[in-house]
Motif scaffolding. Sequence first.
Motif, PDB file in Angstrom:
ATOM      1  N   ASP A  89       2.799 -67.596 -20.462  1.00 23.09           N
ATOM      2  CA  ASP A  89       2.334 -67.470 -19.177  1.00 23.09           C
ATOM      3  C   ASP A  89       1.140 -66.691 -19.119  1.00 23.09           C
ATOM      4  OD1 ASP A  89       4.824 -68.547 -18.276  1.00 23.09           O
ATOM      5  OD2 ASP A  89       5.919 -66.683 -18.204  1.00 23.09           O
ATOM      6  N   ARG A 103      -1.611 -69.322 -19.662  1.00 26.66           N
ATOM      7  CA  ARG A 103      -1.996 -70.001 -18.385  1.00 26.66           C
ATOM      8  C   ARG A 103      -2.604 -69.247 -17.234  1.00 26.66           C
ATOM      9  NH1 ARG A 103       4.156 -72.050 -18.719  1.00 26.66           N
ATOM     10  NH2 ARG A 103       3.621 -74.019 -19.756  1.00 26.66           N
ATOM     11  N   SER A 123       0.384 -75.657 -12.394  1.00 26.86           N
ATOM     12  CA  SER A 123       0.253 -74.200 -13.042  1.00 26.86           C
ATOM     13  C   SER A 123      -0.995 -73.664 -12.714  1.00 26.86           C
ATOM     14  CB  SER A 123       0.545 -74.309 -14.202  1.00 26.86           C
ATOM     15  OG  SER A 123       0.575 -72.946 -14.829  1.00 26.86           O
TER      16      SER A 123
END
Length: 174
Positions: free
Chosen positions: A83, A86, A144
């Motif tokens: 995460d 990203r 994303s």
Amino acid sequence: MVMIYLGTIESPEEKIKFEELYDKYRGFMLKVASRVLRGEQDAEDAVHNAFMSLAKNMALVPELDSLKLRGFLYIVTENKAVDILRERKRRDLEESLDEDQPLFAPADDGEQGLAWCISRLPPRYQEVILLKYSHGYTTREIASILGISFAAASKLDQRAKARLKELCEKEGLL
């Protein structure tokens, strides 16, 4: 540091379980995060995020002596580290995209080729084309990065390609 997490846990039994979990597996979780992330600070952030998630969901955490626990912690920590990666990619992309300048500049020699057609697309379509076909991101990764659902990213990609095709046909490229 543990006190931050314990504040989110109501049950005394779960607080004890969490303290034991923290003491026993924090080093392991740092190693997992460090494999994914390069910086020590980022690994610390990933472990912090993992512990916050665990504290909020103690009912889902396997028993401390179970064989499942280590794998569970590995997955949770790795996901939190990913995460962070990203988010970093998304932030870097946003910084590199200047709203005032087109993503694709027309050729200087007046040629109205593919780059020119792409430069005529709306900025959001240009972003999708650039991310997918120039940088090689998948539709799921684009979703994303742009902070939209997979379905929305797929539709955006479809519309961008359709509009690009129209422009290329109009310019006689197809």
